[in-house]
Design a protein around this motif. Structure first.
Motif, PDB file in Angstrom:
ATOM      1  N   MET A   1       0.868  -1.202   0.000  1.00 61.26           N
ATOM      2  CA  MET A   1       0.000   0.000   0.000  1.00 61.26           C
ATOM      3  C   MET A   1       0.897   1.242   0.000  1.00 61.26           C
ATOM      4  N   THR A   2       1.049   1.869  -1.149  1.00 61.74           N
ATOM      5  CA  THR A   2       1.914   3.062  -1.171  1.00 61.74           C
ATOM      6  C   THR A   2       1.081   4.296  -0.887  1.00 61.74           C
ATOM      7  N   LEU A   3       1.772   5.269  -0.356  1.00 58.86           N
ATOM      8  CA  LEU A   3       1.077   6.486   0.054  1.00 58.86           C
ATOM      9  C   LEU A   3       1.324   7.550  -1.009  1.00 58.86           C
ATOM     10  N   MET A   4       0.488   7.550  -2.028  1.00 58.24           N
ATOM     11  CA  MET A   4       0.729   8.484  -3.125  1.00 58.24           C
ATOM     12  C   MET A   4      -0.063   9.769  -2.921  1.00 58.24           C
ATOM     13  N   PHE A   5       0.576  10.766  -2.374  1.00 55.97           N
ATOM     14  CA  PHE A   5      -0.099  12.041  -2.227  1.00 55.97           C
ATOM     15  C   PHE A   5       0.645  13.153  -2.948  1.00 55.97           C
ATOM     16  N   ALA A   6       1.815  12.850  -3.462  1.00 60.18           N
ATOM     17  CA  ALA A   6       2.570  13.864  -4.184  1.00 60.18           C
ATOM     18  C   ALA A   6       3.065  13.203  -5.458  1.00 60.18           C
ATOM     19  N   LEU A   7       2.427  13.566  -6.560  1.00 57.84           N
ATOM     20  CA  LEU A   7       2.686  12.884  -7.825  1.00 57.84           C
ATOM     21  C   LEU A   7       3.428  13.807  -8.770  1.00 57.84           C
ATOM     22  N   GLN A   8       3.882  13.249  -9.863  1.00 55.69           N
ATOM     23  CA  GLN A   8       4.490  14.072 -10.909  1.00 55.69           C
ATOM     24  C   GLN A   8       3.427  14.316 -11.971  1.00 55.69           C
ATOM     25  N   SER A   9       2.937  15.538 -12.050  1.00 53.78           N
ATOM     26  CA  SER A   9       1.974  15.878 -13.097  1.00 53.78           C
ATOM     27  C   SER A   9       1.837  17.397 -13.127  1.00 53.78           C
ATOM     28  N   ASP A  10       1.560  17.920 -14.311  1.00 56.09           N
ATOM     29  CA  ASP A  10       1.430  19.372 -14.447  1.00 56.09           C
ATOM     30  C   ASP A  10       0.011  19.853 -14.179  1.00 56.09           C
ATOM     31  N   ARG A  11      -0.824  18.936 -13.793  1.00 59.56           N
ATOM     32  CA  ARG A  11      -2.183  19.327 -13.438  1.00 59.56           C
ATOM     33  C   ARG A  11      -2.149  20.113 -12.113  1.00 59.56           C
ATOM     34  N   VAL A  12      -3.041  21.077 -11.979  1.00 55.95           N
ATOM     35  CA  VAL A  12      -3.101  21.822 -10.719  1.00 55.95           C
ATOM     36  C   VAL A  12      -3.566  20.862  -9.614  1.00 55.95           C
ATOM     37  N   ALA A  13      -2.807  20.802  -8.540  1.00 60.40           N
ATOM     38  CA  ALA A  13      -3.179  19.961  -7.396  1.00 60.40           C
ATOM     39  C   ALA A  13      -3.995  20.788  -6.404  1.00 60.40           C
ATOM     40  N   LEU A  14      -3.498  21.990  -6.101  1.00 58.40           N
ATOM     41  CA  LEU A  14      -4.113  22.824  -5.064  1.00 58.40           C
ATOM     42  C   LEU A  14      -4.393  24.215  -5.618  1.00 58.40           C
ATOM     43  N   ARG A  15      -5.616  24.677  -5.429  1.00 62.10           N
ATOM     44  CA  ARG A  15      -5.949  26.062  -5.782  1.00 62.10           C
ATOM     45  C   ARG A  15      -6.608  26.719  -4.573  1.00 62.10           C
ATOM     46  N   PHE A  16      -5.977  27.751  -4.075  1.00 63.06           N
ATOM     47  CA  PHE A  16      -6.535  28.533  -2.960  1.00 63.06           C
ATOM     48  C   PHE A  16      -6.541  29.975  -3.444  1.00 63.06           C
ATOM     49  N   GLY A  17      -7.702  30.534  -3.743  1.00 63.53           N
ATOM     50  CA  GLY A  17      -7.755  31.876  -4.311  1.00 63.53           C
ATOM     51  C   GLY A  17      -6.983  31.890  -5.615  1.00 63.53           C
ATOM     52  N   ASP A  18      -6.054  32.838  -5.776  1.00 66.16           N
ATOM     53  CA  ASP A  18      -5.282  32.832  -7.024  1.00 66.16           C
ATOM     54  C   ASP A  18      -3.931  32.141  -6.865  1.00 66.16           C
ATOM     55  N   ARG A  19      -3.730  31.431  -5.756  1.00 71.51           N
ATOM     56  CA  ARG A  19      -2.486  30.691  -5.580  1.00 71.51           C
ATOM     57  C   ARG A  19      -2.708  29.234  -5.957  1.00 71.51           C
ATOM     58  N   THR A  20      -1.799  28.709  -6.767  1.00 70.96           N
ATOM     59  CA  THR A  20      -1.934  27.300  -7.164  1.00 70.96           C
ATOM     60  C   THR A  20      -0.587  26.594  -7.063  1.00 70.96           C
ATOM     61  N   LEU A  21      -0.642  25.286  -6.953  1.00 67.11           N
ATOM     62  CA  LEU A  21       0.546  24.433  -7.069  1.00 67.11           C
ATOM     63  C   LEU A  21       0.155  23.243  -7.936  1.00 67.11           C
ATOM     64  N   THR A  22       1.006  22.893  -8.893  1.00 68.46           N
ATOM     65  CA  THR A  22       0.759  21.658  -9.638  1.00 68.46           C
ATOM     66  C   THR A  22       1.212  20.486  -8.766  1.00 68.46           C
ATOM     67  N   HIS A  23       0.880  19.281  -9.213  1.00 68.89           N
ATOM     68  CA  HIS A  23       1.328  18.100  -8.450  1.00 68.89           C
ATOM     69  C   HIS A  23       2.850  18.054  -8.385  1.00 68.89           C
ATOM     70  N   THR A  24       3.512  18.399  -9.476  1.00 68.52           N
ATOM     71  CA  THR A  24       4.982  18.371  -9.484  1.00 68.52           C
ATOM     72  C   THR A  24       5.542  19.413  -8.514  1.00 68.52           C
ATOM     73  N   GLU A  25       4.955  20.597  -8.536  1.00 72.51           N
ATOM     74  CA  GLU A  25       5.412  21.647  -7.607  1.00 72.51           C
ATOM     75  C   GLU A  25       5.152  21.248  -6.155  1.00 72.51           C
ATOM     76  N   LEU A  26       3.991  20.656  -5.919  1.00 67.33           N
ATOM     77  CA  LEU A  26       3.670  20.206  -4.563  1.00 67.33           C
ATOM     78  C   LEU A  26       4.672  19.149  -4.097  1.00 67.33           C
ATOM     79  N   ALA A  27       4.978  18.207  -4.994  1.00 72.37           N
ATOM     80  CA  ALA A  27       5.934  17.150  -4.621  1.00 72.37           C
ATOM     81  C   ALA A  27       7.279  17.767  -4.253  1.00 72.37           C
ATOM     82  N   ALA A  28       7.673  18.807  -4.971  1.00 68.06           N
ATOM     83  CA  ALA A  28       8.984  19.416  -4.712  1.00 68.06           C
ATOM     84  C   ALA A  28       8.987  20.168  -3.382  1.00 68.06           C
ATOM     85  N   CYS A  29       7.974  20.993  -3.140  1.00 73.19           N
ATOM     86  CA  CYS A  29       8.055  21.769  -1.891  1.00 73.19           C
ATOM     87  C   CYS A  29       7.712  20.917  -0.674  1.00 73.19           C
TER      88      CYS A  29
END
Ligand code: MCA
Ligand code: AMP
Length: 470
Positions: A1-29
């Motif tokens: 059972m792997t814990l995949m919560f930070a993936l490699q993809s250019d899709r937006v993962a998180l959008r809060f107001g006008d701030r966004t992170l893609t999955h790749t950016e999220l994985a990095a930070c």
């Protein structure tokens, strides 16, 4: 059972107001932050509705460090309890947020969105504690529910199957991030699917209308759907936005049939109800392709066993029989932190005793018809113990005796009522509400204060709450 919560993809993962992170950016930070957390015994997260909260949670999960999300409106008494009970080594917070003095003893680490080199991280195993979420009980202070990685992953995969949830989905939500609903379902759900979460910061029907332009799903508590139902008959834009959604999901408390029907009439969409609990994550749900029956919470999710038992603990199999709902499966928590007594009491032969009372339709749909504990109040989707509010109010110099009850409320489901025998001059209702908000948290404040000369008590001296309510 792997814990995949930070993936490699250019899709937006998180959008809060006008701030966004893609999955790749999220994985990095998150990966970079995780590197700094590795080896810590436990961290707390100041869970404001912000992108940094999500980054902090993903980082803790990657590092295998158990995290305690904190309500950013938590009062001093409740915070002191959580800090001493969970002993976090650090508190993670968004830069610039002010932390209360109750956290002065805990070193702070700002969550930045910088990405560098990181990992790989060792897999701590399925049973390793991932999140510790505090929840109220009938008496005493809130208990820390220890949720292993196994429970989170299995519940997210089970609801994904039931709701046909994919990476194409954009989830609209406005729930707080310090509880299971908003954090695990609402943030980790989209991340695990490789999809998107669009958080509104604060709930409003206008914000929902806007966000559903490109949102496909929405999660909310019944209070939110009630506010939608109140407006949707007159508001064509809101009705259109809801009609276009793929799935509207309600949970955390019962969705009134009247609100379900009003939304259906105005939008053609029937809200899907699901039933969960902090200790069990998700138990049952109406499936995306199932009958969206008002007043029913659907069928057991894949892998979850649900049974009804009578007062003697015997399983009830007859259709229509009413009994306590008990649950077994990979979705269950491990224990209450530092509370082996409460943990042992919560189980019967390996089944978790929810305290909810339910019944089963002929085709396996469950309905929740009540609750065994009378001292639990569900208001706005928050679970609140009457005892903790009574204890807080007794600390006010203007209160001699007090009993707290819940009573039906169209908007909140139940509202908190304090029955107060004043000590000397009557304090104002507002003062008592502020007192509870400051000590515990604003959502636990009494909405109504009724001053009485005495409280009805039985021969044992126990307050007869039923008599009060009547
Ligand atoms: C009010 N406020 C105060 C005071 N009075 N602050 C200090 N002192 C006071 N005396 C502030 C509040 O903090 C809030 O601030 C604002 O005034 C309005 O508060 P309130 O009236 O309480 O809230 P509301 O606007 O009526 O909120 C309704 C709501 C909310 C949005 C539906 O109740 C909510 O978010 N509920 C979600 C609960 C939830 O997530 N439950 C899931 C549990 P501000 O305006 O800044 O906010 S998990 C669970 O149940 C299981 C797993 C499951 O099945 O899901
Ligand atoms: P909490 O302790 O905050 O996790 O709240 C869990 C409780 O919320 C459950 O035990 C139920 O009483 C209630 N609950 C959650 N979902 C539903 C639902 N769909 N219908 C009725 N009650 C619900």
């Amino acid at each position: 059972m792997t814990l995949m919560f930070a993936l490699q993809s250019d899709r937006v993962a998180l959008r809060f107001g006008d701030r966004t992170l893609t999955h790749t950016e999220l994985a990095a930070c998150a990966g970079t932050l995780a590197q700094q957390l590795s080896g810590l015994p436990r961290v707390a997260i100041w869970a404001t509705p912000a992108i940094e909260t999500c980054v902090a949670v993903v980082a803790a999960l990657l590092a295998g460090v158990p995290a305690v999300p904190l309500n950013p409106k938590v009062g001093e008494r409740e915070l002191a309890h959580i800090v001493s009970d969970s002993a976090p080594a650090l508190v993670l917070a968004a830069p610039g947020t002010r932390l209360p003095t109750g956290l002065d003893s805990v070193p702070r680490r700002d969550v930045t969105l910088d990405g560098g080199d990181f990992g790989p991280f060792a897999d701590p195993g399925d049973e390793a504690p991932a999140l510790i979420v505090y929840t109220s009980g009938t008496t005493g202070a809130p208990k820390g529910v220890v949720l292993p990685r196994r429970a989170i992953v299995s519940t997210l995969d089970a609801v994904a199957e039931a709701w046909e949830w994919t990476s194409e989905d954009v989830l609209v939500h406005a729930l707080p991030l310090f509880h299971v609903h908003g954090l695990i379902l609402g943030v980790l759900g989209p991340l695990r699917r490789g999809g998107t979460v669009h958080h509104l910061g604060k709930f409003s029907t206008d914000a929902v209308t806007q966000a559903l332009n490109d949102g496909t799903m929405m999660f909310g508590v019944p209070t939110m759907y009630h506010r939608i139902a109140e407006e949707v008959g007159e508001d064509v834009k809101l009705a259109d936005a809801l009609s276009g959604a793929r799935l509207l999901v309600s949970g955390s408390a019962a969705l009134p049939v009247r609100d379900h029907e009003r939304i259906a009439a105005a939008t053609g969409q029937r809200v899907v109800e699901r039933y969960g609990m902090t200790e069990t994550l998700m138990n049952t749900s109406v499936r995306a392709d199932g009958d969206r029956r008002p007043g029913a919470v659907g069928v057991p999710l894949p892998g979850v066993e649900v049974r009804l038992v009578d007062d003697a603990g015997l399983a009830l199999d007859d259709v229509g029989a009413i009994g306590e709902i008990q649950v077994r499966g990979p979705n269950l928590f491990t224990e209450y932190l530092n509370r082996p007594d409460a943990t042992a009491e919560a189980f019967a032969d390996g089944w978790f005793r929810t305290g909810d009372v339910g019944t089963r339709d002929e085709d396996g749909y469950f309905r929740i018809v009540g609750r065994k504990a009378t001292d639990i109040i569900k208001s706005g989707g928050y679970k609140i113990g009457a005892g903790e509010i009574e204890n807080a109010l007794l600390e006010h110099p203007g209160v001699k005796e007090v009993a707290v009850t819940g009573e039906p409320d169209d908007d909140l489901g139940e509202r908190i009522v304090a029955w107060v025998v004043p000590a000397g001059a009557e304090p104002s209702s507002g003062e008592l509400a502020d007192h509870v908000a400051r000590l515990l948290t604003p959502h636990k404040r009494p909405r109504v204060v009724r001053f009485v000369e005495s409280l009805p008590r039985n021969d044992m001296g126990k307050v007869m709450k039923r008599a009060l309510r009547a």
